[in-house]
Design a protein around this motif. Structure first.
Motif, mmCIF file in Angstrom:
data_model
loop_
_atom_site.group_PDB
_atom_site.id
_atom_site.type_symbol
_atom_site.label_atom_id
_atom_site.label_comp_id
_atom_site.label_asym_id
_atom_site.label_seq_id
_atom_site.Cartn_x
_atom_site.Cartn_y
_atom_site.Cartn_z
ATOM 1 N N ASN A 312 0.807 -1.205 0.000
ATOM 2 C CA ASN A 312 0.000 0.000 0.000
ATOM 3 C C ASN A 312 0.849 1.268 0.000
ATOM 4 O O ASN A 312 0.496 2.275 0.613
ATOM 5 N N HIS A 313 2.006 1.166 -0.698
ATOM 6 C CA HIS A 313 2.811 2.323 -1.092
ATOM 7 C C HIS A 313 3.704 2.903 -0.003
ATOM 8 O O HIS A 313 4.285 3.974 -0.199
ATOM 9 N N PHE A 314 3.842 2.225 1.141
ATOM 10 C CA PHE A 314 4.801 2.669 2.144
ATOM 11 C C PHE A 314 6.208 2.211 1.769
ATOM 12 O O PHE A 314 6.374 1.185 1.095
ATOM 13 N N ASP A 328 8.896 10.383 9.980
ATOM 14 C CA ASP A 328 7.958 11.150 9.159
ATOM 15 C C ASP A 328 8.135 10.747 7.697
ATOM 16 O O ASP A 328 9.196 10.940 7.111
ATOM 17 N N LEU A 329 7.078 10.172 7.126
ATOM 18 C CA LEU A 329 7.150 9.653 5.759
ATOM 19 C C LEU A 329 6.444 10.560 4.758
ATOM 20 O O LEU A 329 6.451 10.283 3.560
ATOM 21 N N THR A 330 5.822 11.635 5.244
ATOM 22 C CA THR A 330 4.951 12.410 4.364
ATOM 23 C C THR A 330 5.706 13.196 3.302
ATOM 24 O O THR A 330 5.118 13.616 2.309
ATOM 25 N N MET A 331 7.006 13.404 3.517
ATOM 26 C CA MET A 331 7.770 14.153 2.530
ATOM 27 C C MET A 331 8.480 13.237 1.536
ATOM 28 O O MET A 331 9.171 13.700 0.642
ATOM 29 N N ARG A 332 8.276 11.943 1.704
ATOM 30 C CA ARG A 332 8.944 11.001 0.821
ATOM 31 C C ARG A 332 8.016 10.652 -0.327
ATOM 32 O O ARG A 332 6.792 10.671 -0.203
ATOM 33 N N ASP A 333 8.581 10.316 -1.470
ATOM 34 C CA ASP A 333 7.740 10.056 -2.642
ATOM 35 C C ASP A 333 7.887 8.636 -3.180
ATOM 36 O O ASP A 333 7.429 8.333 -4.265
ATOM 37 N N LEU A 352 -2.739 8.333 5.852
ATOM 38 C CA LEU A 352 -2.288 7.524 6.989
ATOM 39 C C LEU A 352 -0.889 7.930 7.431
ATOM 40 O O LEU A 352 -0.572 7.939 8.627
ATOM 41 N N MET A 353 -0.034 8.285 6.487
ATOM 42 C CA MET A 353 1.292 8.784 6.847
ATOM 43 C C MET A 353 1.182 10.046 7.718
ATOM 44 O O MET A 353 1.913 10.219 8.702
ATOM 45 N N ARG A 357 2.412 10.569 11.591
ATOM 46 C CA ARG A 357 3.276 11.686 11.998
ATOM 47 C C ARG A 357 2.644 12.488 13.128
ATOM 48 O O ARG A 357 3.278 12.765 14.155
ATOM 49 N N ASP A 358 1.365 12.851 12.967
ATOM 50 C CA ASP A 358 0.713 13.729 13.937
ATOM 51 C C ASP A 358 0.511 13.052 15.296
ATOM 52 O O ASP A 358 0.617 13.696 16.342
ATOM 53 N N GLU A 359 0.222 11.743 15.269
ATOM 54 C CA GLU A 359 -0.040 11.026 16.518
ATOM 55 C C GLU A 359 1.189 10.272 17.018
ATOM 56 O O GLU A 359 1.120 9.576 18.034
ATOM 57 N N LYS A 360 2.301 10.416 16.293
ATOM 58 C CA LYS A 360 3.549 9.740 16.666
ATOM 59 C C LYS A 360 3.316 8.237 16.883
ATOM 60 O O LYS A 360 3.705 7.655 17.889
#
Length: 461
Positions: A312-314, A328-333, A352-353, A357-360
């Motif tokens: 699922n793309h992680f 933090d994975l949100t800046m990765r592509d 979900l990423m 991040r927000d909920e650690k």
């Protein structure tokens, strides 16, 4: 007096259950995936609960067999039975529940499939339906001689033509074409059989179909998908839309988006039922429900959880400590380039990423969030808590019903039928008896007239 609006409910069967390690549950038969007794038992559970239909998920391949990061060898869903054949067997031992197998417009031919599904509708007395998919996975494409999946525009264009041909073939015979008069020796009226003679971009089919018009006229169709192409296709041809939204806000937006497209195709909002998926861990107490979820999570090896995140793309989180927050994975592509693996839409992954991040979230907590609801609505709780949530979705423009995804079978399905459905019935939200004999009747969907009968009526007017 207008009848009260009622939820529509399906019971979805994905092998031994929707949890990736369902087959490891102590009460589950490890042979469920290929056992017709398993499918019959699931259908009888659904029928006992007065549910609308049994839904069989399917795809025509083993998934990700070449990628050893994805522990497919620890999952039960890699082998399965042809869902149309399973439903034919189930039809013989049930009387009311609808029968909804999955089939792809990309890898079937419309004549063969129209013939098969007409037969299933006749065998079942008008209870057949179709989960229509267009198949975007690489593994399936390779099984049918392709190097890669067809692009979205081509798949959806083909699907529209496929459905048009199917419905044309189902109209091959007028409803009153068969005389069967032994005295005169006439079996049918030649003037009431029609040659389709379809020539299109993807198919050339003369017809007529060698099967009488199905009891339901056209079989109800359910589709899924959040892309613009998928939503337009649902609005144009579907009777039901199977959603995968994880929260009520997202579900309301999806509900509004799809139903907002209906007018473009001359349809009204009540002609398309929106049925989000819901996976429930039900307990008489909250503690009991949480124990059921914990049992399933303990049965799942870490490598299965990591592999499903990869699908699922992680990025690969192998080696990351289970109980430490993930980076933090949100800046990765990386996830944007992994469509070849299949999985959910990238925007769901990104959401979900952000939550992680927000909920650690730790990796273990990420497994609980991501794999509890199979990326749709996941609920762990009492019948009241689950019914409260379903009622909120149903009454606030997020759902017309639900496709119930038991984490394991038969126990997860029995829990829903024995505990949640009585609570919905007490609230007047779900039937206590079937309204009709056909699936269309129970769903509240009109039986479409034959195009030829419609033309004769218009000509007479």
């Amino acid at each position: 007096m207008t009848a009260r609006r009622m939820m529509k409910l399906g019971l979805s069967v994905a092998s031994a259950g929707y949890h990736y390690s369902a087959w490891c549950h102590p009460e589950v038969d490890a042979l469920s995936a290929t056992s017709i007794q398993h499918h019959v038992r699931a259908a009888r559970i659904a029928e006992r609960g007065k549910m609308d239909f049994l839904f069989l998920a399917d795809w025509s391949s083993i998934l990700n067999v070449d990628d050893r990061r994805i522990a497919r060898d620890r999952e039960q869903a890699q082998v399965k039975v042809d869902p149309t054949l399973a439903m034919a067997a189930v039809a013989a031992v049930t009387s009311h529940v609808g029968l909804m197998p999955t089939a792809s417009t990309t890898y079937w031919h419309p004549f063969n499939f129209a013939r098969r599904m007409a037969a299933l509708d006749h065998i079942s007395g008008g209870r057949a339906a179709w989960n229509m998919v267009t198949s975007h996975g690489l593994d399936e494409a390779r099984n049918f001689g392709l190097d890669k999946p067809l692009d979205s525009n081509t798949r959806h264009e083909r699907a529209r033509e496929f459905v048009s041909v199917m419905r044309g073939l189902w109209d091959s015979w007028d409803d009153d074409a068969f005389i069967r008069d032994k005295q005169s020796g006439r079996y049918f009226d030649r003037d009431k059989v029609h040659v389709l003679d379809h020539v299109g971009k993807h198919f050339r089919v003369r017809g007529p179909l060698d099967a009488a018009r199905p009891p339901q006229g056209f079989l109800p169709i359910i589709t899924a998908g959040t892309s613009e192409n998928s939503q337009d296709l649902a609005a144009e041809i579907a009777d039901m839309c199977y959603g995968g939204q994880p929260n009520v806000e997202a579900a309301r937006a999806y509900y509004s988006s799809v139903k907002g497209r209906l007018a473009k195709y001359g349809r009204t909002p009540d002609e398309l039922l929106m049925l989000p998926g819901i996976q429930c861990y039900v307990g008489r107490t909250q503690s009991e429900a949480e124990d059921k979820f914990a049992l399933m999570q303990r049965a799942m090896p870490v490598e299965v959880g990591i592999g499903q995140l990869i699908v699922n793309h992680f990025p690969d989180l192998t080696g990351h400590p289970l109980d430490e927050p993930i980076p933090d994975l949100t800046m990765r592509d990386e996830f944007l380039g992994s469509e070849k693996l299949g999985g959910r839409e990238p925007e769901l992954t990104l959401a979900l990423m952000r939550r992680a991040r927000d909920e650690k979230l730790t990796l273990r907590q990420l497994f609980d969030v991501a794999l509890c609801g199979f990326w749709s609505l996941g609920v762990i709780g009492t019948p009241k808590l689950i019914a409260d949530m379903m009622e909120e979705w149903f009454t606030t423009g997020a759902a017309d019903g639900f496709n119930v995804q038991p984490p394991y079978l038969p126990g997860g399905g029995e829990d829903f039928v024995d505990l949640v459905i009585p609570e919905l019935q007490r609230r007047g939200l779900f039937r206590t008896e079937y309204e009709g004999r056909t699936l269309r009747e129970n769903l509240g969907l009109k039986r479409p007239p034959s195009r030829y009968a419609t033309r004769l009526t218009e000509a007479a007017e």
